[in-house]
Motif scaffolding. Structure first.
Motif, mmCIF file in Angstrom:
data_model
loop_
_atom_site.group_PDB
_atom_site.id
_atom_site.type_symbol
_atom_site.label_atom_id
_atom_site.label_comp_id
_atom_site.label_asym_id
_atom_site.label_seq_id
_atom_site.Cartn_x
_atom_site.Cartn_y
_atom_site.Cartn_z
ATOM 1 N N SER A 1 0.847 -1.187 0.000
ATOM 2 C CA SER A 1 0.000 0.000 0.000
ATOM 3 C C SER A 1 0.881 1.235 0.000
ATOM 4 C CB SER A 1 -0.911 0.013 1.227
ATOM 5 O OG SER A 1 -1.517 1.276 1.391
ATOM 6 N N ALA A 2 0.675 2.115 -0.982
ATOM 7 C CA ALA A 2 1.497 3.321 -1.070
ATOM 8 C C ALA A 2 1.311 4.208 0.157
ATOM 9 C CB ALA A 2 1.144 4.095 -2.342
ATOM 10 N N ALA A 3 0.056 4.429 0.547
ATOM 11 C CA ALA A 3 -0.206 5.313 1.681
ATOM 12 C C ALA A 3 0.331 4.717 2.984
ATOM 13 C CB ALA A 3 -1.702 5.588 1.790
ATOM 14 N N ALA A 4 0.084 3.419 3.194
ATOM 15 C CA ALA A 4 0.567 2.772 4.420
ATOM 16 C C ALA A 4 2.089 2.746 4.457
ATOM 17 C CB ALA A 4 0.010 1.352 4.511
ATOM 18 N N ASN A 5 2.709 2.495 3.315
ATOM 19 C CA ASN A 5 4.164 2.477 3.247
ATOM 20 C C ASN A 5 4.738 3.852 3.547
ATOM 21 O OD1 ASN A 5 6.749 1.561 2.797
ATOM 22 N ND2 ASN A 5 6.531 1.348 0.599
ATOM 23 N N ALA A 6 4.128 4.878 2.933
ATOM 24 C CA ALA A 6 4.589 6.248 3.167
ATOM 25 C C ALA A 6 4.446 6.639 4.630
ATOM 26 C CB ALA A 6 3.811 7.213 2.284
ATOM 27 N N ALA A 7 3.336 6.239 5.245
ATOM 28 C CA ALA A 7 3.120 6.580 6.652
ATOM 29 C C ALA A 7 4.082 5.833 7.561
ATOM 30 C CB ALA A 7 1.679 6.266 7.038
ATOM 31 N N THR A 8 4.351 4.552 7.233
ATOM 32 C CA THR A 8 5.190 3.720 8.098
ATOM 33 C C THR A 8 6.649 4.133 8.026
ATOM 34 O OG1 THR A 8 3.674 1.873 7.768
ATOM 35 C CG2 THR A 8 5.833 1.353 8.655
ATOM 36 N N THR A 9 7.214 4.101 6.824
ATOM 37 C CA THR A 9 8.634 4.440 6.686
ATOM 38 C C THR A 9 8.850 5.946 6.736
ATOM 39 O OG1 THR A 9 8.458 4.387 4.271
ATOM 40 C CG2 THR A 9 9.138 2.373 5.355
ATOM 41 N N GLY A 10 7.874 6.696 6.207
ATOM 42 C CA GLY A 10 8.028 8.150 6.183
ATOM 43 C C GLY A 10 8.067 8.775 7.558
ATOM 44 N N ALA A 11 7.375 8.168 8.537
ATOM 45 C CA ALA A 11 7.391 8.697 9.897
ATOM 46 C C ALA A 11 8.797 8.707 10.479
ATOM 47 C CB ALA A 11 6.464 7.868 10.788
ATOM 48 N N PHE A 12 9.657 7.840 9.967
ATOM 49 C CA PHE A 12 11.050 7.831 10.424
ATOM 50 C C PHE A 12 11.963 8.597 9.472
ATOM 51 C CE2 PHE A 12 15.333 6.181 10.532
ATOM 52 C CZ PHE A 12 15.626 6.184 11.881
ATOM 53 N N THR B 1 11.414 17.998 -0.735
ATOM 54 C CA THR B 1 12.212 16.966 -1.404
ATOM 55 C C THR B 1 12.175 15.673 -0.609
ATOM 56 O OG1 THR B 1 13.679 18.640 -2.349
ATOM 57 C CG2 THR B 1 14.509 16.386 -2.261
ATOM 58 N N ALA B 2 12.299 15.780 0.703
ATOM 59 C CA ALA B 2 12.259 14.583 1.545
ATOM 60 C C ALA B 2 10.935 13.849 1.387
ATOM 61 C CB ALA B 2 12.472 14.968 3.010
ATOM 62 N N SER B 3 9.830 14.583 1.369
ATOM 63 C CA SER B 3 8.525 13.930 1.221
ATOM 64 C C SER B 3 8.332 13.384 -0.190
ATOM 65 C CB SER B 3 7.393 14.894 1.589
ATOM 66 O OG SER B 3 7.506 16.114 0.893
ATOM 67 N N ALA B 4 8.937 14.038 -1.197
ATOM 68 C CA ALA B 4 8.859 13.518 -2.569
ATOM 69 C C ALA B 4 9.620 12.198 -2.689
ATOM 70 C CB ALA B 4 9.410 14.535 -3.559
ATOM 71 N N PHE B 5 10.807 12.127 -2.078
ATOM 72 C CA PHE B 5 11.570 10.869 -2.076
ATOM 73 C C PHE B 5 10.718 9.729 -1.536
ATOM 74 C CE2 PHE B 5 16.132 12.804 -1.649
ATOM 75 C CZ PHE B 5 16.006 13.319 -2.917
ATOM 76 N N GLU B 6 10.110 9.972 -0.398
ATOM 77 C CA GLU B 6 9.323 8.918 0.247
ATOM 78 C C GLU B 6 8.080 8.576 -0.564
ATOM 79 O OE1 GLU B 6 8.478 5.953 2.411
ATOM 80 O OE2 GLU B 6 10.178 7.159 3.091
ATOM 81 N N SER B 7 7.436 9.559 -1.158
ATOM 82 C CA SER B 7 6.218 9.313 -1.938
ATOM 83 C C SER B 7 6.485 8.384 -3.108
ATOM 84 C CB SER B 7 5.646 10.639 -2.462
ATOM 85 O OG SER B 7 5.265 11.483 -1.412
ATOM 86 N N VAL B 8 7.535 8.692 -3.868
ATOM 87 C CA VAL B 8 7.830 7.900 -5.066
ATOM 88 C C VAL B 8 8.303 6.502 -4.688
ATOM 89 C CG1 VAL B 8 9.261 7.751 -7.139
ATOM 90 C CG2 VAL B 8 8.349 9.958 -6.411
ATOM 91 N N ALA B 9 9.207 6.426 -3.716
ATOM 92 C CA ALA B 9 9.721 5.118 -3.315
ATOM 93 C C ALA B 9 8.616 4.244 -2.731
ATOM 94 C CB ALA B 9 10.849 5.295 -2.297
ATOM 95 N N SER C 1 3.506 14.826 2.768
ATOM 96 C CA SER C 1 3.574 16.276 2.995
ATOM 97 C C SER C 1 3.054 16.632 4.390
ATOM 98 C CB SER C 1 2.783 17.033 1.919
ATOM 99 O OG SER C 1 1.416 16.679 1.940
ATOM 100 N N ARG C 2 2.107 15.859 4.891
ATOM 101 C CA ARG C 2 1.632 16.088 6.261
ATOM 102 C C ARG C 2 2.716 15.737 7.270
ATOM 103 N NH1 ARG C 2 -4.569 13.637 5.983
ATOM 104 N NH2 ARG C 2 -5.509 15.434 4.926
ATOM 105 N N ILE C 3 3.463 14.668 7.002
ATOM 106 C CA ILE C 3 4.549 14.287 7.907
ATOM 107 C C ILE C 3 5.648 15.337 7.896
ATOM 108 C CG2 ILE C 3 6.371 12.578 8.323
ATOM 109 C CD1 ILE C 3 4.476 10.457 7.174
ATOM 110 N N SER C 4 5.977 15.843 6.697
ATOM 111 C CA SER C 4 7.106 16.779 6.580
ATOM 112 C C SER C 4 6.724 18.208 6.931
ATOM 113 C CB SER C 4 7.649 16.753 5.145
ATOM 114 O OG SER C 4 6.727 17.350 4.244
ATOM 115 N N GLY C 5 5.417 18.510 6.904
ATOM 116 C CA GLY C 5 4.995 19.894 7.105
ATOM 117 C C GLY C 5 5.212 20.742 5.877
ATOM 118 N N GLY C 6 5.415 20.100 4.728
ATOM 119 C CA GLY C 6 5.666 20.814 3.490
ATOM 120 C C GLY C 6 4.397 21.071 2.702
#
Length: 665
Positions: A227-238, A252-260, A538-543
């Motif tokens: 799941s893209a959203a679940a993956n972004a939330a799980t790994t992106g939180a760190f 940029t940080a949130s874009a990296f996580e979104s695409v990956a 973007s919510r995690i990064s505040g961007g």
């Protein structure tokens, strides 16, 4: 905390039931689908429960959601106990109570899906119902004779084995649920920490190491949870806060996580939920699907890694000692108080003294189940369902040995907590997918009843004028639109049933057509105006959401071209050596050229004329089969691209560079 306790208890019970079904098949298949949808609806209602409601509306919504979950269980009990009467005795003659049960089940599944995913997916289902009922009032190709209300309810609910309880629900009730249980256990046993450590080990060897950790962690976790959203939330939180703390731009940080994160679902050997659905729809084995998807997945992730490296070098990131990251990681967790599913702080990730031996020991709970899965599917040729069962069964003793036997200060109680945590996570992963597939099965049922699928395919062929390239563009647009705001599996089901027939009639191999649609369903997660993965990160990064989406599209530009490439070069899907190896190499070089041109960085900014040349040469590499003398063109283009990259990257030996203009060091 009551929510988390319910998830754990239900997770254990539901996992026990589904694992038991896989081993003994103790109820009929149609009854199993009934039980699956009922339990998934209750589970999804609990997942959607607001732990700390701030408004009266949220509090009332919590009560209604739980009531709907209980109604789903009550209706399921009624339908299961009435199964013999309705199927073998009454032979399609239903009582008013039967009809009411069908209506109630539709209502609660649609509304619980809305609570989990927002309104879009439920609206799709409702539009399908409206279209089926009011067919005579629709114009043009949408017009049909209409379906009576009674027939619609029967066909979509209480005619067992169709509609809400159709074939794709059968996939969710067997393959998907088993692999989501496995994913939950692996997450609880430390898969995220492990992939972060693995990414750190990779990161020590390249300048963009900290950013590459994002790619590696998302690759591993995305393949597990699908799941893209679940993956972004799980790994992106760190990863996102960590990248920000070391100087990388928040967008940029949130874009990296979104695409990956979006691409994690295409990485074998698990490939998320959609791979099982694809196997069911196409009639191919799951093993065939993951083999066919392997090389495009590698191209996907390599292109992302190159883009991440170039962007990081261009924007700059604080130089850090990867061996001393433990303090930063712990500090991050204390500052942000990142809670996991069951309210405990995420445990400290230690990055010091990471060795191959440590990675082997720490990865037992991950690699043993994966090894069991691959061995049973490839060597023993077992069905993925049975192989998945044994992968789940092997994960628990593997985690016990890893945790209790090989770790210090980790006791039996900790292992037990993590195991219960894993079953709860499994339910959290599976329940939303289960209800989403239920809604999509209703939509699929409407398509089958009305015959719209073939009509839409013929319309696409007519609109394209028989031009395959134009048909592919129309297909891409449709797949992206169908995927906006929806989970990948739902987007894929919607798009592929409407679009794949047109591609198949145009002469494109069936599996190539399915993968074409699948990739764009995945990429819809980073495509505005919804871009659900970008919304999460973007919510995690505040961007800024829009800036995150823009940077994600630049980073993912090669990925929007990849489906066209493997349709044109189907040896990337259907291996035929040495053709497959050479095409893979040429496409890889082309993607590197695109990344350099779009990021505008190599060993510094790249002059505009050079960027334009790289883009032209990359197109020749990717689409050479459309031209005469394709082999010669590809070789020449590849040589030119490599030469330009070596020259612009200041990789020439000093003795050679001194003789060439523009290469002074």
């Amino acid at each position: 905390m009551a929510k988390y306790g319910l998830l754990i208890v239900l997770g254990v019970l539901i996992a026990g039931y589904h694992l038991g079904y896989v081993r003994t098949f103790f109820v009929e298949q149609n009854q199993h689908r009934l039980i699956h949808i009922g339990t998934m609806t209750l589970g999804a209602a609990i997942v959607a429960y607001e732990v700390d409601p701030q408004t009266t509306r949220q509090r009332i919504g919590n009560y209604i959601g739980l009531l709907e979950g209980l109604v789903a269980i009550g209706v399921t009990y009624y339908l299961v106990t009435s199964y013999e009467r309705m199927v073998y005795e009454q032979l399609g003659i239903y009582t008013p109570t039967d009809m009411l049960a069908g209506v109630l089940m539709l209502i609660v599944v649609f509304d619980v899906t809305r609570r989990v995913y927002g309104p879009i997916l439920s609206i799709v289902g409702l539009v399908g119902l409206a279209y089926a009922y009011w067919g005579p009032y629709f114009p043009g190709i949408l017009n049909h004779n209409g379906i009576s209300l009674n027939r619609l309810i029967q066909g979509l609910t209480i005619d067992y084995g169709s509609g809400l309880y159709g074939v794709i629900t059968g996939v969710s009730a067997t393959y998907i649920i088993i692999f989501m249980i496995l994913a939950g256990l692996l997450e609880a046993y430390g898969a995220l920490d492990y992939f972060i450590q693995l990414g750190t080990m990779v990161g020590r060897r390249i300048k963009s190491g900290l950013a590459q950790m994002t790619v590696v962690a998302s690759l591993g976790m995305g393949s597990i949870n699908g799941s893209a959203a679940a993956n972004a939330a799980t790994t992106g939180a760190f990863t996102i806060p960590l990248l920000k703390r070391h100087g990388l731009n928040k967008n940029t940080a949130s874009a990296f996580e979104s695409v990956a994160s979006s691409g994690g679902q295409i990485m074998p050997p698990i490939m998320g939920a959609a791979a099982f659905v694809m196997a069911q729809i196409t009639g191919n084995s799951y093993l065939d699907i993951i083999v066919i998807g392997a090389l495009p997945a590698l191209l996907f992730y390599f292109s992302v890694a190159v883009g991440v490296h170039l962007t990081t070098m261009k924007e700059g990131i604080e130089e850090i000692d990867m061996d001393k990251m433990e303090v930063d990681a712990v500090g991050l967790q204390r500052e942000d108080a990142i809670e996991n599913l069951f309210g405990r702080l995420t445990e400290s990730v230690s990055f010091d003294n990471i060795t191959v031996r440590n990675l082997v020991v720490e990865g037992l709970a991950l690699w043993i189940p994966v090894a069991v899965l691959l061995f049973t599917m490839i060597a023993l040729r077992w069905d993925p369902l049975y192989a998945g069962f044994w992968a789940v069964a092997s994960s628990i003793p593997a985690a016990f040995v890893q945790s209790v036997g090989l770790r210090e200060s980790y006791g039996l109680k900790d292992f037990g907590v993590d195991t219960l945590d894993g079953f709860g996570r499994g339910l959290e992963n599976a329940a939303p997918i289960g209800v989403a597939i239920g809604v999509m099965n209703v939509f699929v049922g409407v398509l089958n009843i009305t015959g719209f699928t073939q009509v839409f395919a013929n319309s696409l062929l007519t609109l394209s004028g028989g031009v395959t390239a134009f048909l592919l563009v129309l297909t891409m647009v449709a797949a992206l639109l169908f995927g906006l705001g929806m989970p990948t599996v739902a987007a894929y089901i919607t798009a592929v049933l409407l679009i794949a027939p047109a591609l198949a009639e145009a002469g494109i191999p069936l599996l190539a057509a399915h993968f074409f649609v699948f990739y764009f369903a995945i990429l819809s997660a980073i495509t505005p105006p919804v871009a659900i993965a970008c919304l999460v990160t973007s919510r995690i990064s505040g961007g800024s959401f829009w800036e995150t989406a823009r940077r994600s599209l630049i980073l993912a530009a090669p990925l929007f071209i990849l489906p066209y490439v493997f349709v044109l070069n189907d040896s990337l899907l259907f291996w035929a050596f040495p053709t497959t190896a050479s095409v893979f190499l040429f496409v890889l070089i082309g993607f590197i050229a695109i990344a350099v041109a779009l990021v505008n960085y190599l060993d510094g900014p790249v002059p505009l004329p050079i960027r334009a040349v790289l883009l032209v040469l990359s197109m020749l590499l990717l689409f050479a089969p459309l031209l005469p003398a394709a082999g010669v063109i590809r070789v020449v283009a590849a040589v030119l691209v490599v030469s330009i990259l070596v020259w612009q990257g200041n990789l020439l030996p000093d003795s050679v560079a001194a003789r060439l203009p523009g290469t002074a060091r």
